[in-house]
Design a protein around this motif. Structure first.
Motif, mmCIF file in Angstrom:
data_model
loop_
_atom_site.group_PDB
_atom_site.id
_atom_site.type_symbol
_atom_site.label_atom_id
_atom_site.label_comp_id
_atom_site.label_asym_id
_atom_site.label_seq_id
_atom_site.Cartn_x
_atom_site.Cartn_y
_atom_site.Cartn_z
ATOM 1 N N GLY A 199 19.236 -10.028 -2.261
ATOM 2 C CA GLY A 199 19.082 -9.082 -1.148
ATOM 3 C C GLY A 199 19.469 -7.668 -1.509
ATOM 4 O O GLY A 199 19.292 -6.757 -0.716
ATOM 5 N N GLU A 200 20.003 -7.462 -2.719
ATOM 6 C CA GLU A 200 20.377 -6.118 -3.132
ATOM 7 C C GLU A 200 19.118 -5.313 -3.435
ATOM 8 O O GLU A 200 18.175 -5.836 -4.028
ATOM 9 C CB GLU A 200 21.249 -6.207 -4.378
ATOM 10 N N MET A 201 19.151 -4.050 -3.042
ATOM 11 C CA MET A 201 17.956 -3.239 -3.252
ATOM 12 C C MET A 201 17.834 -2.856 -4.722
ATOM 13 O O MET A 201 18.787 -2.349 -5.312
ATOM 14 C CB MET A 201 18.032 -1.984 -2.388
ATOM 15 N N ILE A 202 16.673 -3.125 -5.318
ATOM 16 C CA ILE A 202 16.510 -2.720 -6.718
ATOM 17 C C ILE A 202 15.546 -1.540 -6.850
ATOM 18 O O ILE A 202 15.495 -0.905 -7.873
ATOM 19 C CB ILE A 202 16.061 -3.892 -7.618
ATOM 20 N N ALA A 203 14.789 -1.295 -5.802
ATOM 21 C CA ALA A 203 13.958 -0.089 -5.800
ATOM 22 C C ALA A 203 13.881 0.407 -4.367
ATOM 23 O O ALA A 203 13.766 -0.380 -3.436
ATOM 24 C CB ALA A 203 12.571 -0.376 -6.349
ATOM 25 N N GLU A 204 13.927 1.722 -4.253
ATOM 26 C CA GLU A 204 14.065 2.329 -2.937
ATOM 27 C C GLU A 204 12.739 2.955 -2.523
ATOM 28 O O GLU A 204 12.056 3.565 -3.355
ATOM 29 C CB GLU A 204 15.137 3.411 -3.058
ATOM 30 N N ALA A 257 10.703 -0.747 0.057
ATOM 31 C CA ALA A 257 11.740 -1.070 -0.918
ATOM 32 C C ALA A 257 11.505 -2.456 -1.525
ATOM 33 O O ALA A 257 10.777 -3.264 -0.978
ATOM 34 C CB ALA A 257 13.103 -1.013 -0.243
ATOM 35 N N ILE A 258 12.126 -2.686 -2.659
ATOM 36 C CA ILE A 258 12.079 -3.997 -3.312
ATOM 37 C C ILE A 258 13.519 -4.487 -3.462
ATOM 38 O O ILE A 258 14.405 -3.703 -3.808
ATOM 39 C CB ILE A 258 11.422 -3.887 -4.716
ATOM 40 N N VAL A 273 0.860 -1.171 0.000
ATOM 41 C CA VAL A 273 0.000 0.000 0.000
ATOM 42 C C VAL A 273 0.903 1.230 0.000
ATOM 43 O O VAL A 273 1.827 1.306 0.796
ATOM 44 C CB VAL A 273 -0.878 -0.003 1.266
ATOM 45 N N GLY A 274 0.672 2.174 -0.897
ATOM 46 C CA GLY A 274 1.416 3.414 -0.837
ATOM 47 C C GLY A 274 2.162 3.766 -2.103
ATOM 48 O O GLY A 274 1.850 3.273 -3.184
ATOM 49 N N TYR A 275 3.156 4.622 -1.964
ATOM 50 C CA TYR A 275 3.898 5.132 -3.116
ATOM 51 C C TYR A 275 4.676 4.026 -3.808
ATOM 52 O O TYR A 275 5.160 3.100 -3.172
ATOM 53 C CB TYR A 275 4.912 6.201 -2.693
ATOM 54 N N ILE A 276 4.840 4.208 -5.091
ATOM 55 C CA ILE A 276 5.639 3.273 -5.868
ATOM 56 C C ILE A 276 7.102 3.597 -5.584
ATOM 57 O O ILE A 276 7.505 4.762 -5.526
ATOM 58 C CB ILE A 276 5.262 3.406 -7.359
ATOM 59 N N PRO A 277 7.933 2.577 -5.313
ATOM 60 C CA PRO A 277 9.331 2.869 -4.991
ATOM 61 C C PRO A 277 10.133 3.252 -6.250
ATOM 62 O O PRO A 277 9.692 3.014 -7.364
ATOM 63 C CB PRO A 277 9.839 1.556 -4.395
ATOM 64 N N LYS A 278 11.293 3.842 -6.017
ATOM 65 C CA LYS A 278 12.100 4.361 -7.130
ATOM 66 C C LYS A 278 13.119 3.316 -7.575
ATOM 67 O O LYS A 278 13.895 2.795 -6.765
ATOM 68 C CB LYS A 278 12.827 5.627 -6.655
ATOM 69 N N ILE A 279 13.131 3.037 -8.853
ATOM 70 C CA ILE A 279 14.035 2.009 -9.383
ATOM 71 C C ILE A 279 15.485 2.472 -9.270
ATOM 72 O O ILE A 279 15.809 3.622 -9.559
ATOM 73 C CB ILE A 279 13.696 1.702 -10.856
ATOM 74 N N LYS A 280 16.353 1.546 -8.849
ATOM 75 C CA LYS A 280 17.754 1.909 -8.674
ATOM 76 C C LYS A 280 18.677 1.099 -9.578
ATOM 77 O O LYS A 280 19.889 1.167 -9.455
ATOM 78 C CB LYS A 280 18.163 1.676 -7.218
ATOM 79 N N ARG A 338 12.790 0.751 6.997
ATOM 80 C CA ARG A 338 12.227 1.336 5.792
ATOM 81 C C ARG A 338 12.888 0.744 4.544
ATOM 82 O O ARG A 338 12.273 0.640 3.496
ATOM 83 C CB ARG A 338 12.433 2.851 5.836
ATOM 84 N N SER A 339 14.149 0.384 4.693
ATOM 85 C CA SER A 339 14.835 -0.185 3.537
ATOM 86 C C SER A 339 14.847 -1.714 3.567
ATOM 87 O O SER A 339 15.526 -2.349 2.797
ATOM 88 C CB SER A 339 16.259 0.361 3.458
ATOM 89 N N SER A 340 14.061 -2.300 4.494
ATOM 90 C CA SER A 340 14.008 -3.763 4.563
ATOM 91 C C SER A 340 12.982 -4.331 3.603
ATOM 92 O O SER A 340 12.989 -5.508 3.301
ATOM 93 C CB SER A 340 13.648 -4.202 5.977
ATOM 94 N N GLY A 341 12.083 -3.478 3.140
ATOM 95 C CA GLY A 341 11.032 -3.952 2.234
ATOM 96 C C GLY A 341 9.952 -4.743 2.937
ATOM 97 O O GLY A 341 9.089 -5.337 2.283
#
Ligand code: SF4
Ligand code: SF4
Lengths: 339, 640
Positions: B83-88, B96-97, B66-73, B155-158
Motif C-alpha cells: 500500500g506504500e506509494m511508489i509513484a506519485e 499513483a502507483i 490514461v494520462g501522465y506518467i506518475p513520478k517514481i518515489k 488522487r493518491s489512491s491510484g
C-alpha cells in the motif's frame, strides 16, 4: 496489433446468394407448370454462360477465379435474367444476354461489389433494344396454347428454331396481358372488356399470376431470413399499388386496377429479387424507400405510356443512376448528432 | 414523411424482429444496431472469485492509466510496505502507483507491458518478502470531510476506471464548474462475451459495491443512481437489487443482452433515453458513469484506507479451469494462467479484454495491470482466423448493426481509397470501434482495422498540418520584421537627410507641429522593438536547448497524446523519432506564441509581405525549399 473482433457471426456471401437461389425455386416450379420445361433449358444455358464468362474474364483480369465463382453471384444474375426472358427464347438470346450481363455490366466495372447497374437488367435491356420482336414473343400458357409443346418440342424450338410439323409459331405464343392491354387500349377498347380475354386470369395473366405469387412467397422467405430488408419490396409494391390506384380511380376505362399491375409482368420478381440487388442499390434505409418508389413510378409510366410492354428493366437502370445521389441525401442521423 | 417512415419502420421491425431478450427490457430506450454474440460467460462463473497467491516478483508499469506518467518515489533496494506509494500522480490526469505487497524494489527499468503497441515502458519491479504487511492505513470519514479534500485524497489512491478504460477516478469527481451531476450511472452491463469479473463481484460483494455507490453519489452530489445490468446476469441483478434497498434513490435496471450496451453512451441512452451530444462529455449533461469494480475500490479506499493494489481478472477461454481471480497488480501473466489450470496445448496466444474489443498480448511475459479485466487463452477453434476478405457487396448488414448509426460500408470505402476527409465527414470519429460491423460482415472485411488506420492517419495529418501552419506563421512574421526594420531604417535615413538640409528654424517648426506624445510613442515603439528582438534571441536559444534535451518537452508531449485519444493505443513505430518531432512542434509553438506576443506589444501586425525586394523574395524561395525538405523528412519519419 489490435485485430479484434476475434469472432464473427455472418453468413458468407455464398450462403446469402444460395438463399436467394433457393427463394427463386417456388417461382421456377410454377414456371415449369405454366410454361413447360423450356425454362430449365434457359436457366442452365444462362448459368453455364455466366460461370464460363466470369471465369474467362477473371482470368484475363488475373484475379483468383475460384472464390468469385463460389460466391454464386454470377448464378444469381444468370437466373434472374433467364427468368425475365421469354421462356422459349432461342438459345443464343440467353447466351448473348448473360454474356453481356457478366462481362460488361459486372466485370468491366470491377466485378462483384463495383457494378453500378444491375447486371441482369443491363443484359435484359440490351436484348430488348437489340431484338425487340423476339423479346416480346411469349409462349402462351400451356393450358391456353392451341398446340401445347412437350418438353422435347420446346428444347428443339430453343436450339434449332424448329416446331413440330404443322404447328405455326403463332399457335404457341401469345401476347402478354400487359402487351395485350396496351394494344387493345390503342384500339379504343375499354379495360373491362379487354380483361375478358382468356389471357387474363383472376388478377393478371392466366398462369402468370401463379408464377408471380410464387415469387412473393420466395421473397417473404428472404425477408424472414433477413437477407433482404422490408424497405425495398414494401415501398415498391406500395408505390406501384398507389399510383395505379390513382389512375384507376380517375379513369377506370383506360387504366387497369392495382391488382392487375401487382400480379402482372415482373412486378414481384422486381420487388423481391431485382431491386434488392445490394450492389447496385442504395444503402440507407430512407434511400431504399425512395429508390423503390422511384422504380415503381417509372415502371408504371413505362408500362402505360412507354414503348415497351414492361418497364421494370429501364426503371431499375434509371434509378441505379440516381443511387449515389440518393445515398448522399439520405444519410441517417448519427447517434449524438442533431439533423 | 419522416414520421410515416419511422412508424412503418417500427411496425416492420416489430413484425420481423427476433428479439429474444426478456426481463423488463421494455422500459429501456433501445439504441440502433447492436449484436448478440455468444456470451461464453458460464465457463468462468461456476467458481467463486479466488484470491491469487503472491508471486515471486511483481512488475508494476508506471503507465497503467490514461494520462501522465506518475513520478517514481522509490529507489532500487528500498523496502516498501503493502500500500506504500511508489509513484506519485503528476499533472492533472494521472494516477499513483502503490506497492501491492511488502518487499524490496528490485529494479526500475523498461519492460514489455500489456498494450497493443507491444512497446516496452518504465516499470518498477518488487521482490515480495512474503509477509504481505500493510503500511498503517487511515480510513477517511468521508461524511464529515470537505469534498475537495476527499477528491485530493482520491488522487493518491491510484484508483482508475477498472472497466478497462483506466481513466483516473479523481478526475471524474472533480467539479469543473460546467454543470451539476444529477444522475450517477453504475455500469454493470458487462456486455463483452467471456468477461465475468463484474458479474462475480456483484454476486459476491453487492453490499460493498452499494456502499461504494453511496460514496460516489456523495462525492458527485448526484440525486439519482441507476445501476444498469444486462439481463443475462439474474444472480447479480438480485444481489444488487436487495443490497441497493439501503439507498433511497437507487434503481437497479436490467437492460437487454445486446452488445455494446456497456458502452457508456449506449448505456446512458438505454437507461435515460438521453443521447449525449457527440461533441460533449456525459458530465456536461449532468450524468457520470462508474464501473462496478471502480466504486468497490472507492469503498475500500475510504473505509479501510486501501489504495488500488489488486483487481479481479477473468481468466477464461482455452484454459483448464476458467475462473475469476483477485490478483495483485504486477502479477506475471503466466502465474495467473497457471492458477486457472494452465492453457491447453493448442493455445496460440492470449487476448486481453473481450473478443470484440480486446487485443493480442504482445507476449505472455507481461504483468497484470489495472486495465486487465479479462485474459482469454485463444486457440484456432475458439477464435478462428478470418477467411480472406471479399469485396463489399453493400449489403448494409454493418450499417444495421452499428450502434452509432454510422454507414460502415461508406467509411470503409473512404478509408480504403484514402479519402480521409470524406471519412471524417461521414463521422469516422464517432466510431467507437466496437466491432459490430466486422462481426456481421459476410465479406469478412476487417472494417474496424480500416477505421483505426484512418483515424491514426487523420490525426497524424492534422498534427503535421499544425506544425506546418506554425512554421509558416513564424516565417511570415520573420519576413515582415525584416521588411519593417528595413523600412524604418530607410525612414530614419530620409529624416536625417532632410534634417541636414533644413535649418534649425524648420526643425523648431516641426517640433511644434508634432505633438509631444507622438515622440514618446515613437520611443516606446523603439523600446518595444528592441525588447522583441531580445526576446526572440532568447527564445531561439531556449528553443535550441529544447531540441537538444527532449526531456523539457515531455509536458507538451503528454497532453497532445491524451487529448487526441482517450487511450494511447496508436501504434508507435519509432518512439524516439516521435518524441523528437513532438519536441520540435512544442518548441515551434512556444516560439510562435512568444513572437506573436512580441508583435502585439510592438504594435505591428505580422503581415505585409507584399512588394518585397528581389533579395527578400530570393530569401523566401530559399526558406520554402528548406521547409519542403523538412516536411519531406517528417513524412519519411511517419512512414518508417
Ligand atoms: S457488411 Fe460487409 S459486405 Fe455488407 S455492406 Fe457492410 S462492409 Fe459491405
Ligand atoms: S466499429 Fe464503428 S462503424 Fe463499426 S459498428 Fe462499431 S461504431 Fe459502428
Amino acid at each position: 496489433m489490435n485485430r479484434s473482433p476475434y469472432i464473427t457471426d455472418a453468413p458468407t456471401v455464398s450462403v446469402i446468394m444460395l438463399k436467394v437461389l433457393i427463394a427463386l425455386v417456388p417461382g421456377i416450379i410454377a414456371y415449369l407448370w405454366v410454361y413447360g420445361a423450356g425454362v430449365l433449358v434457359s436457366l442452365s444455358l444462362a448459368t453455364i454462360t455466366a460461370l464460363v464468362t466470369e471465369a474467362a474474364i477473371l482470368k484475363i483480369r488475373q484475379r483468383p477465379i475460384a472464390p468469385s465463382l463460389a460466391d454464386l453471384s454470377a448464378v444469381v444474375t444468370a437466373w434472374l435474367l433467364a427468368l425475365a426472358l421469354p421462356p422459349l427464347a432461342p438459345w443464343w438470346l440467353v447466351v448473348v444476354g448473360t454474356f453481356f450481363a457478366i462481362a460488361i455490366a459486372k466485370q468491366l466495372y470491377g466485378g462483384l461489389g463495383y457494378n453500378p447497374f444491375n447486371p441482369a437488367m443491363v443484359g435484359y435491356a440490351v436484348l430488348l433494344i437489340s431484338f425487340p420482336v423476339i423479346m416480346t414473343k411469349w409462349p402462351a400458357p400451356l393450358t391456353l396454347a392451341d398446340a401445347p409443346l412437350n418438353a422435347l418440342d420446346q428444347v428443339k424450338l430453343i436450339f434449332s428454331n424448329s416446331l413440330p410439323a404443322g404447328v405455326q409459331l403463332d399457335a404457341v405464343t401469345s401476347a402478354t396481358p400487359l402487351d395485350y392491354l396496351k394494344t387493345q387500349l390503342m384500339l379504343k377498347h375499354e379495360v373491362t372488356d379487354i380483361a375478358q380475354a382468356p389471357i387474363f386470369g383472376q388478377f393478371g395473366a392466366t398462369g402468370g399470376e401463379i408464377v408471380t405469387g410464387s415469387y412473393l412467397l420466395g421473397g417473404l422467405y428472404l425477408m424472414q431470413q433477413r437477407i433482404i430488408s422490408w424497405h425495398l419490396p414494401t415501398a415498391f409494391i406500395g408505390a406501384l399499388a398507389f399510383i395505379s390506384l390513382i389512375f384507376n380511380i380517375i379513369d377506370p376505362a383506360h387504366f387497369a386496377n392495382p391488382a392487375f399491375h401487382l400480379m402482372s409482368g415482373a412486378t414481384m420478381l422486381c420487388a423481391f429479387f431485382i431491386i434488392t440487388d445490394p450492389v447496385s442499390g442504395p444503402t440507407t434505409p430512407r434511400g431504399k424507400l425512395y429508390f423503390a418508389a422511384g422504380v415503381a413510378v417509372l415502371t408504371y409510366l413505362i408500362r402505360v405510356y412507354g414503348g415497351y410492354p414492361d418497364g421494370v428493366a429501364f426503371a431499375v437502370l434509371i434509378m441505379n443512376m440516381c443511387v449515389p445521389l440518393i445515398d448522399a441525401y439520405t444519410q441517417p442521423r448519427v447517434f449524438g448528432h442533431k439533423h | 414523411m419522416n414520421s410515416i417512415i419511422q412508424f412503418a419502420s417500427k411496425l416492420m421491425k416489430g413484425l420481423t424482429s427476433d428479439h429474444a431478450s426478456s426481463g423488463n427490457a421494455s422500459d429501456v430506450y433501445k439504441f440502433h444496431g447492436g449484436v448478440h454474440p455468444d456470451g461464453h460467460k458460464h465457463e468462468s462463473t461456476t467458481r467463486p472469485i479466488s484470491q491469487l497467491a503472491i508471486p515471486e516478483t511483481l512488475t508494476l508499469p508506471l503507465r497503467q492509466h490514461v494520462g501522465y506518467i506518475p513520478k517514481i518515489k522509490v529507489n532500487i533496494g528500498d523496502y516498501v510496505l503493502k500500500g506504500e506509494m511508489i509513484a506519485e500522480a503528476e499533472g492533472t490526469v494521472s494516477a499513483a502507483i502503490h506497492a501491492p505487497t511488502s518487499g524490496t524494489i528490485a529494479a526500475i527499468d523498461e519492460a514489455v507491458i500489456p498494450h497493443p503497441s507491444g512497446l516496452p515502458d518504465m516499470c518498477v519491479t518488487i521482490t515480495p518478502d512474503g509477509k504481505d504487511q500493510w503500511k498503517p492505513l487511515t480510513p477517511i470519514d468521508w461524511k464529515n470531510t470537505a469534498l475537495d479534500e476527499l477528491i485530493t485524497s482520491l488522487r493518491s489512491s491510484g484508483i482508475v476506471g477498472l472497466g478497462g478504460a483506466t481513466f483516473p477516478t479523481h478526475i471524474k469527481l472533480r467539479k469543473d464548474g460546467a454543470s451539476a451531476i444529477h444522475t450517477l450511472i453504475i455500469n454493470a452491463a458487462e456486455c463483452e462475451p467471456y468477461i465475468t469479473c463484474d458479474d462475480m463481484l456483484m454476486r459476491e460483494r453487492a453490499d460493498e459495491i452499494i456502499k461504494g455507490v453511496e460514496i460516489a453519489q456523495h462525492l458527485l452530489g448526484a440525486a439519482k443512481v441507476m445501476i444498469g445490468i444486462e439481463d443475462n446476469k439474474p444472480d447479480a441483478t438480485n444481489a444488487m437489487t436487495s443490497a441497493s434497498q439501503v439507498l433511497a434513490n437507487a434503481t437497479v435496471k436490467t437492460v437487454p443482452t445486446l452488445y455494446p450496451s456497456g458502452d457508456a453512451r449506449r448505456l446512458i441512452h438505454l437507461l435515460l433515453g438521453v443521447e449525449v451530444p457527440h461533441h460533449k462529455r456525459s458530465t456536461e449533461v449532468g450524468i457520470q458513469v462508474f464501473n462496478v469494480a471502480t466504486v468497490l475500490a472507492i469503498y475500500r479506499y475510504f473505509t479501510f484506507g486501501e489504495p488500488s493494489v489488486s483487481r479481479v481478472v477473468t481468466v477464461t477461454g482455452n484454459v483448464e479451469t476458467p475462473q475469476n481471480f483477485e490478483v495483485l497488480l504486477g502479477t506475471p501473466m503466466p502465474f495467473l494462467i497457471a492458477a486457472a489450470g494452465g492453457a491447453k496445448t493448442d493455445t496460440t496466444h492470449f487476448v486481453m479484454g473481450g473478443p470484440m474489443m480486446g487485443f493480442d498480448l504482445p507476449s505472455i511475459d507481461v504483468p497484470v495491470t489495472k486495465a486487465a479485466n479479462c485474459i482469454i487463452a485463444a486457440s484456432p477453434s475458439l477464435f478462428a482466423p478470418p477467411p480472406p476478405a471479399m469485396p463489399c457487396i453493400r449489403c448494409t448488414r454493418c450499417a444495421d448493426a452499428c450502434p452509432v448509426n454510422l454507414q460502415p460500408q461508406e467509411l470503409y470505402w473512404f478509408a480504403k481509397s484514402d479519402n480521409l476527409e470524406k471519412a471524417r465527414d461521414y463521422h469516422l470519429f464517432d466510431c467507437i470501434e466496437c466491432g459490430c460491423c466486422t462481426y456481421v460482415c459476410p465479406s469478412n472485411i476487417p472494417l474496424v482495422q480500416y477505421y483505426r488506420y484512418a483515424k491514426s492517419e487523420i490525426i497524424a495529418a492534422d498534427k503535421a498540418q499544425e506544425a506546418a501552419d506554425l512554421a509558416r506563421e513564424r516565417n511570415d512574421f520573420r519576413l515582415a520584421r525584416i521588411e519593417r526594420e528595413k523600412l524604418e531604417r530607410a525612414q530614419k535615413h530620409a529624416e536625417r537627410a532632410a534634417g541636414a538640409k533644413n535649418d534649425s528654424a524648420k526643425a523648431e517648426k516641426t517640433d511644434k507641429e508634432r505633438p509631444a506624445s507622438s515622440t514618446e510613442a515613437d520611443d516606446a515603439k523603439k523600446a518595444a522593438i528592441a525588447a522583441a528582438i531580445e526576446r526572440a534571441k532568447a527564445l531561439k536559444l531556449a528553443a535550441s536547448q529544447t531540441n537538444a534535451t527532449k526531456t523539457s518537452s515531455e509536458e507538451n508531449l503528454e497532453p497532445a497524446l491524451t487529448e487526441n485519444k482517450p487511450e494511447p493505443s496508436a501504434p508507435i513505430s519509432d518512439e524516439q523519432a516521435k518524441k523528437d518531432k513532438q519536441a520540435l512542434i512544442a518548441a515551434a509553438i512556444e516560439r510562435a506564441k512568444a513572437q506573436k506576443l512580441a508583435a502585439a506589444q510592438a504594435g505591428v501586425a505580422p503581415k505585409n509581405t507584399d512588394n518585397l525586394s528581389p533579395k527578400v523574395k530570393a530569401k523566401i524561395t530559399e526558406i520554402e525549399t528548406i521547409r519542403a525538405k523538412v516536411k519531406q523528412m517528417v513524412e519519411n519519419k511517419d512512414t518508417d
